[in-house]
Design a protein around this motif. Sequence first.
Motif, PDB file in Angstrom:
ATOM      1  N   LEU A  91      -9.564  -3.085  -6.592  1.00  0.00           N
ATOM      2  CA  LEU A  91      -8.274  -3.656  -6.206  1.00  0.00           C
ATOM      3  C   LEU A  91      -8.485  -5.099  -5.732  1.00  0.00           C
ATOM      4  O   LEU A  91      -9.285  -5.330  -4.828  1.00  0.00           O
ATOM      5  CB  LEU A  91      -7.669  -2.815  -5.075  1.00  0.00           C
ATOM      6  CG  LEU A  91      -6.178  -2.903  -4.832  1.00  0.00           C
ATOM      7  CD1 LEU A  91      -5.396  -2.273  -5.980  1.00  0.00           C
ATOM      8  CD2 LEU A  91      -5.819  -2.210  -3.523  1.00  0.00           C
ATOM      9  N   PRO A  92      -7.788  -6.080  -6.337  1.00  0.00           N
ATOM     10  CA  PRO A  92      -7.998  -7.473  -5.941  1.00  0.00           C
ATOM     11  C   PRO A  92      -7.630  -7.714  -4.475  1.00  0.00           C
ATOM     12  O   PRO A  92      -6.698  -7.091  -3.957  1.00  0.00           O
ATOM     13  CB  PRO A  92      -7.044  -8.261  -6.859  1.00  0.00           C
ATOM     14  CG  PRO A  92      -6.718  -7.346  -7.981  1.00  0.00           C
ATOM     15  CD  PRO A  92      -6.822  -5.949  -7.434  1.00  0.00           C
ATOM     16  N   PRO A  93      -8.347  -8.598  -3.798  1.00  0.00           N
ATOM     17  CA  PRO A  93      -8.075  -8.839  -2.379  1.00  0.00           C
ATOM     18  C   PRO A  93      -6.671  -9.390  -2.121  1.00  0.00           C
ATOM     19  O   PRO A  93      -6.116  -9.193  -1.052  1.00  0.00           O
ATOM     20  CB  PRO A  93      -9.151  -9.842  -1.957  1.00  0.00           C
ATOM     21  CG  PRO A  93      -9.790 -10.328  -3.199  1.00  0.00           C
ATOM     22  CD  PRO A  93      -9.481  -9.359  -4.296  1.00  0.00           C
ATOM     23  N   ASP A  94      -6.097 -10.101  -3.106  1.00  0.00           N
ATOM     24  CA  ASP A  94      -4.758 -10.665  -2.905  1.00  0.00           C
ATOM     25  C   ASP A  94      -3.669  -9.812  -3.562  1.00  0.00           C
ATOM     26  O   ASP A  94      -2.618 -10.315  -3.964  1.00  0.00           O
ATOM     27  CB  ASP A  94      -4.696 -12.110  -3.398  1.00  0.00           C
ATOM     28  CG  ASP A  94      -5.287 -12.286  -4.788  1.00  0.00           C
ATOM     29  OD1 ASP A  94      -5.888 -11.327  -5.320  1.00  0.00           O
ATOM     30  OD2 ASP A  94      -5.146 -13.387  -5.363  1.00  0.00           O
ATOM     31  N   THR A  95      -3.916  -8.518  -3.647  1.00  0.00           N
ATOM     32  CA  THR A  95      -2.923  -7.575  -4.152  1.00  0.00           C
ATOM     33  C   THR A  95      -1.648  -7.694  -3.319  1.00  0.00           C
ATOM     34  O   THR A  95      -1.702  -7.828  -2.104  1.00  0.00           O
ATOM     35  CB  THR A  95      -3.481  -6.140  -4.058  1.00  0.00           C
ATOM     36  OG1 THR A  95      -4.537  -6.005  -5.008  1.00  0.00           O
ATOM     37  CG2 THR A  95      -2.422  -5.097  -4.341  1.00  0.00           C
ATOM     38  N   GLU A  96      -0.502  -7.668  -4.008  1.00  0.00           N
ATOM     39  CA  GLU A  96       0.779  -7.733  -3.306  1.00  0.00           C
ATOM     40  C   GLU A  96       1.226  -6.328  -2.924  1.00  0.00           C
ATOM     41  O   GLU A  96       1.035  -5.380  -3.683  1.00  0.00           O
ATOM     42  CB  GLU A  96       1.840  -8.379  -4.193  1.00  0.00           C
ATOM     43  CG  GLU A  96       1.577  -9.843  -4.463  1.00  0.00           C
ATOM     44  CD  GLU A  96       2.745 -10.513  -5.172  1.00  0.00           C
ATOM     45  OE1 GLU A  96       3.900 -10.354  -4.726  1.00  0.00           O
ATOM     46  OE2 GLU A  96       2.491 -11.179  -6.182  1.00  0.00           O
ATOM     47  N   VAL A  97       1.824  -6.214  -1.749  1.00  0.00           N
ATOM     48  CA  VAL A  97       2.353  -4.926  -1.286  1.00  0.00           C
ATOM     49  C   VAL A  97       3.820  -5.116  -0.909  1.00  0.00           C
ATOM     50  O   VAL A  97       4.153  -5.988  -0.107  1.00  0.00           O
ATOM     51  CB  VAL A  97       1.569  -4.387  -0.072  1.00  0.00           C
ATOM     52  CG1 VAL A  97       2.154  -3.051   0.390  1.00  0.00           C
ATOM     53  CG2 VAL A  97       0.091  -4.234  -0.398  1.00  0.00           C
ATOM     54  N   LEU A  98       4.673  -4.315  -1.521  1.00  0.00           N
ATOM     55  CA  LEU A  98       6.092  -4.305  -1.160  1.00  0.00           C
ATOM     56  C   LEU A  98       6.388  -3.039  -0.382  1.00  0.00           C
ATOM     57  O   LEU A  98       5.809  -1.978  -0.639  1.00  0.00           O
ATOM     58  CB  LEU A  98       6.979  -4.354  -2.408  1.00  0.00           C
ATOM     59  CG  LEU A  98       6.932  -5.614  -3.263  1.00  0.00           C
ATOM     60  CD1 LEU A  98       7.941  -5.519  -4.408  1.00  0.00           C
ATOM     61  CD2 LEU A  98       7.166  -6.885  -2.446  1.00  0.00           C
ATOM     62  N   GLY A  99       7.298  -3.160   0.579  1.00  0.00           N
ATOM     63  CA  GLY A  99       7.766  -2.015   1.352  1.00  0.00           C
ATOM     64  C   GLY A  99       9.209  -1.718   0.982  1.00  0.00           C
ATOM     65  O   GLY A  99       9.997  -2.642   0.742  1.00  0.00           O
ATOM     66  N   PHE A 100       9.549  -0.441   0.922  1.00  0.00           N
ATOM     67  CA  PHE A 100      10.892   0.005   0.546  1.00  0.00           C
ATOM     68  C   PHE A 100      11.447   0.840   1.700  1.00  0.00           C
ATOM     69  O   PHE A 100      10.997   1.955   1.941  1.00  0.00           O
ATOM     70  CB  PHE A 100      10.829   0.818  -0.748  1.00  0.00           C
ATOM     71  CG  PHE A 100      10.271   0.031  -1.906  1.00  0.00           C
ATOM     72  CD1 PHE A 100      11.103  -0.685  -2.739  1.00  0.00           C
ATOM     73  CD2 PHE A 100       8.895  -0.011  -2.138  1.00  0.00           C
ATOM     74  CE1 PHE A 100      10.586  -1.421  -3.794  1.00  0.00           C
ATOM     75  CE2 PHE A 100       8.365  -0.753  -3.184  1.00  0.00           C
ATOM     76  CZ  PHE A 100       9.218  -1.460  -4.022  1.00  0.00           C
ATOM     77  N   GLU A 101      12.416   0.262   2.420  1.00  0.00           N
ATOM     78  CA  GLU A 101      12.969   0.893   3.613  1.00  0.00           C
ATOM     79  C   GLU A 101      14.310   1.547   3.273  1.00  0.00           C
ATOM     80  O   GLU A 101      15.305   0.856   3.048  1.00  0.00           O
ATOM     81  CB  GLU A 101      13.147  -0.156   4.708  1.00  0.00           C
ATOM     82  CG  GLU A 101      13.606   0.398   6.010  1.00  0.00           C
ATOM     83  CD  GLU A 101      13.635  -0.658   7.112  1.00  0.00           C
ATOM     84  OE1 GLU A 101      13.961  -0.282   8.240  1.00  0.00           O
ATOM     85  OE2 GLU A 101      13.325  -1.840   6.858  1.00  0.00           O
TER      86      GLU A 101
END
Length: 196
Positions: free
Chosen positions: A173-183
Motif C-alpha cells: 500500500l503506497p504511503p500516500d494512499t488516500e482515505v475517505l470517510g463516509f459518515e
Amino acid sequence: MSSLAAQFGQSFSDHPLRKAFMKWQCRVRQMSMRDEDGRPGDPIMPAVLLPDQAEPLGHIITVMNKAPGYSVTPELQHMAAKTNDPAQIRDQAIRFLSSAYYQKPEEFSDILTATFPPGSPGAAQIHAAGRCRLIFDAYAQRFDLSCKVWRLAPHNLLHQATVAHNKLFNPALPPDTEVLGFEPDWAQSSADPAIR
C-alpha cells in the motif's frame, strides 16, 4: 453530525437503523473472514451513487474501524511489522479478525472508510460531491446510506486504523494512499426489508 465525529470516529446516534446496520456489518465481515479468507465481497463493497447521478460511480471496498476507545490499531501495525512474509501477515490477520474482533457492534465507529490510490480521480470526484449514497445489497438485505464524505488526514485516527487494516492484506500500500470517510445520516438512510 460534525467534523468532530469524523475526527474522532465516534457517532452517538442510537437510531435503530444504525444499530441494525452495524450488527449486520459485523456479521457479514466475520463471515467474510471465516468463509472467504478475508476476500471482500458484496456485503462490504457498496455501490457509490453521487448526487444527481442515475448510475453508480462504481463499488468501493469499505473498512469498518473500531471506535477510539476500542482501537486495536497498534496491534494491527505490530502484526504487519513482525515479518516480511505477506502470506504470514495475511494468515495472522485472518485469525485475528475472524475470532472475536467483530463480536461487539457497539465497539465500532459508524463512519466507514475506504482507501484509494494516490491522486485517484474517483476519490477526487466523490470528495468534491461532498455527499453520496452507499448502497449495500447482499443476503436479501439492502441498506441505502446517505453519507457525508470526508477526506481524512494522516493524523486522523480512522485514517491510521484504515491503513493499518489494509496493510495486512496489501503490504505494498503506497504511503500516500488516500482515505475517505463516509459518515451516515441515519435519518436520511433506509433499509429493505425495513428495520422495525
